[in-house]
Design a protein around this motif. Structure first.
Motif, short mmCIF file in Angstrom:
data_model
loop_
_atom_site.label_atom_id
_atom_site.label_comp_id
_atom_site.label_asym_id
_atom_site.label_seq_id
_atom_site.Cartn_x
_atom_site.Cartn_y
_atom_site.Cartn_z
N LEU A 1 0.82 -1.20 0.00
CA LEU A 1 0.00 0.00 0.00
C LEU A 1 0.86 1.26 0.00
CD1 LEU A 1 -2.81 1.29 0.21
CD2 LEU A 1 -2.61 1.09 2.71
N ILE A 2 1.98 1.22 0.74
CA ILE A 2 2.88 2.38 0.80
C ILE A 2 3.42 2.71 -0.59
CG2 ILE A 2 5.13 3.16 1.66
CD1 ILE A 2 4.49 1.57 4.24
N GLU A 3 3.82 1.67 -1.31
CA GLU A 3 4.35 1.89 -2.66
C GLU A 3 3.29 2.54 -3.55
OE1 GLU A 3 6.47 -0.70 -6.26
OE2 GLU A 3 5.76 -1.68 -4.42
N LYS A 4 2.07 2.07 -3.40
CA LYS A 4 0.99 2.63 -4.22
C LYS A 4 0.71 4.08 -3.83
CE LYS A 4 -3.76 1.65 -5.63
NZ LYS A 4 -4.93 0.76 -5.43
N ILE A 5 0.69 4.35 -2.50
CA ILE A 5 0.43 5.71 -2.02
C ILE A 5 1.54 6.66 -2.49
CG2 ILE A 5 0.37 7.15 0.07
CD1 ILE A 5 -1.12 4.87 1.44
N TYR A 6 2.77 6.15 -2.47
CA TYR A 6 3.91 6.99 -2.88
C TYR A 6 3.73 7.49 -4.31
CZ TYR A 6 8.64 8.26 -4.26
OH TYR A 6 9.74 8.92 -4.76
N TYR A 7 3.33 6.59 -5.20
CA TYR A 7 3.19 6.97 -6.62
C TYR A 7 1.93 7.81 -6.86
CZ TYR A 7 7.04 3.86 -7.80
OH TYR A 7 8.28 3.26 -7.88
N GLU A 8 0.87 7.54 -6.09
CA GLU A 8 -0.41 8.19 -6.37
C GLU A 8 -0.62 9.47 -5.56
OE1 GLU A 8 -3.52 5.40 -5.78
OE2 GLU A 8 -2.92 4.11 -7.47
N ARG A 9 -0.10 9.51 -4.29
CA ARG A 9 -0.42 10.65 -3.42
C ARG A 9 0.81 11.42 -2.96
NH1 ARG A 9 -4.73 7.74 0.68
NH2 ARG A 9 -5.96 6.67 -0.93
N GLY A 10 1.97 10.89 -3.18
CA GLY A 10 3.17 11.62 -2.81
C GLY A 10 3.86 11.07 -1.58
N ILE A 11 5.05 11.64 -1.31
CA ILE A 11 5.91 11.10 -0.27
C ILE A 11 5.38 11.36 1.14
CG2 ILE A 11 7.36 13.18 -0.13
CD1 ILE A 11 9.77 11.23 0.24
N ASP A 12 4.67 12.49 1.35
CA ASP A 12 4.20 12.82 2.69
C ASP A 12 3.23 11.77 3.22
OD1 ASP A 12 5.75 15.07 2.77
OD2 ASP A 12 4.16 16.40 2.03
N GLU A 13 2.25 11.43 2.39
CA GLU A 13 1.29 10.41 2.82
C GLU A 13 1.96 9.04 2.93
OE1 GLU A 13 -2.54 10.19 1.13
OE2 GLU A 13 -2.67 12.34 0.70
N ALA A 14 2.96 8.79 2.09
CA ALA A 14 3.68 7.52 2.19
C ALA A 14 4.45 7.43 3.50
CB ALA A 14 4.63 7.38 1.00
N LEU A 15 5.07 8.54 3.91
CA LEU A 15 5.79 8.56 5.20
C LEU A 15 4.84 8.36 6.37
CD1 LEU A 15 8.33 11.49 4.57
CD2 LEU A 15 8.86 9.03 4.80
N ALA A 16 3.67 8.94 6.29
CA ALA A 16 2.68 8.76 7.36
C ALA A 16 2.29 7.29 7.48
CB ALA A 16 1.46 9.63 7.09
#
Length: 381
Positions: free
Chosen positions: A205-220
């Motif tokens: 899910l993190i990988e998907k969030i990183y590409y779709e929503r950006g690094i901030d949401e991925a870090l969260a």
């Protein structure tokens, strides 16, 4: 001639019957001891009352003897000067002396009866005291028998000489061990395994969030993942400690206990629970069985405080001197009423039985709103 088949179920039934019978005997002996204690207290009170009556009678007799001597002296004077007194005066003096002598005689008889009663009560006190001591000793001995009968099945092999019977008991032990493995397997499956599966899903899910929503949401999301990993790690450590802490054999009780409490405190960091540990004593190791028992007792006390007390601080103090081991676990939680027995709860009972096996004592001091203090004292032999 073929070996006769040995029915382990029959042996289990016999053992259970023996345990029930011994346990019932223990209850009966305990009742006898309690009834004897009640009788002892009653007779002691009766004995004190009797002694007080004897003392009062002796004082009364001293007074009567003094008055009787004076009355006899007066009667002697009247007798010597009989003609100078009227018949009425003589009769009054005589009856007064006679009544005093009668009272004195009755008082002495009563004193003798009370002394006999006192001696009888003292003999009964000695007999009841011996009964109480024998009952207490028998209860202790019966506890040993019950603990032995309910102990590890391996101990029974010492009394089974036939090879086939030993084999049957070995299979029974394996069955018990297999049940423990199943229980452990369920704990791992429901705990760490689920957490690790969740880690895998979250990593995708993190990988998907990183590409779709950006690094901030991925870090969260990574922070949440760290919490999941942290929980899984704690559960694994918890299972290991439940089985047997490896450090206990290598390092001993104090370092293992210190590490365990640090781990628990770290896991409950979000709740801001403090678990300060204080140790008084030298670095010498004690018997390994005692180390395991003490670790389990302290572990159980800390876990009880975490689960039920809503505490912010759990103080753990351990002292090992040449005579005793003293452990104190104190929390500032909501407390409870130790006299109330919670249905289906066996934690405190198990702790008490474990302490009794070590010839020690355990005190649980608590009240609603005032926290809980557990004091464990075990003699070093």
């Amino acid at each position: 001639m073929s070996a006769k088949y040995f029915d382990t179920k029959s042996l289990d039934a016999i053992l259970n019957k023996m345990i029930d019978t011994v346990d019932e005997s223990k209850r009966e002996i305990y009742k006898i001891g309690e009834k004897s204690r009640e009788d002892y207290e009653f007779i002691i009170a009766e004995l004190e009352k009797t002694k007080q009556l004897i003392t009062e009678l002796i004082e009364e007799e001293d007074r009567l003897e003094k008055e009787t001597r004076q009355a006899r002296k007066r009667l002697s004077e009247v007798s010597q000067h009989f003609k100078t007194y009227s018949e009425h005066e003589v009769r009054v003096v005589y009856e007064y002396a006679h009544n005093l002598q009668l009272k004195l005689t009755m008082s002495r008889q009563m004193e003798q009866q009370l002394r006999e009663r006192r001696d009888e009560l003292e003999r009964r006190v000695i007999g009841i005291k011996e009964t109480i001591e024998r009952a207490d000793k028998l209860v202790s001995q019966v506890n040993v028998v019950i603990n032995y009968l309910t102990g590890d099945l391996k101990s029974m092999t010492e009394f089974i000489k036939d090879a086939h019977e030993k084999q049957e008991f070995g299979l029974k032990i394996m069955e018990v061990q297999e049940e423990e493995r199943k229980h452990l397997s369920r704990e791992i499956h429901d705990g760490p395994a689920q957490s690790l599966a969740n880690v895998m899903m979250r990593s995708d899910l993190i990988e998907k969030i990183y590409y779709e929503r950006g690094i901030d949401e991925a870090l969260a999301e990574i922070k949440k993942l760290k919490e999941t990993v942290r929980d899984a790690l704690y559960e694994v450590r918890h299972i290991i400690y439940d089985l047997r802490p490896m450090a206990l054999d290598d390092l001993g009780l104090v370092p293992t206990l210190k590490k365990y409490l640090q781990t628990v405190e770290e896991y409950n960091k979000m709740a801001k629970i403090q678990i300060p540990f204080t140790y008084i004593g030298d670095d010498e190791r004690i018997d390994s069985k005692m180390e395991v028992a003490l670790f389990r007792l302290i572990q159980e006390s800390v876990q009880n405080a975490l689960k039920h007390a809503q505490a912010k601080e759990i103080q753990v103090k351990l002292e090992i001197n040449k005579n005793n081991i003293i452990a104190v676990i104190k929390d500032d939680g909501i407390g409870f009423d130790p006299t109330l027995k919670k249905e289906g709860s066996f934690g405190l009972r198990g702790m008490k039985e474990r302490v009794e096996l070590l010839d020690g004592s355990i005190s649980i001091q608590s009240s609603n709103g005032n926290g809980t203090k557990v004091i464990i004292k075990i003699p070093l032999k």
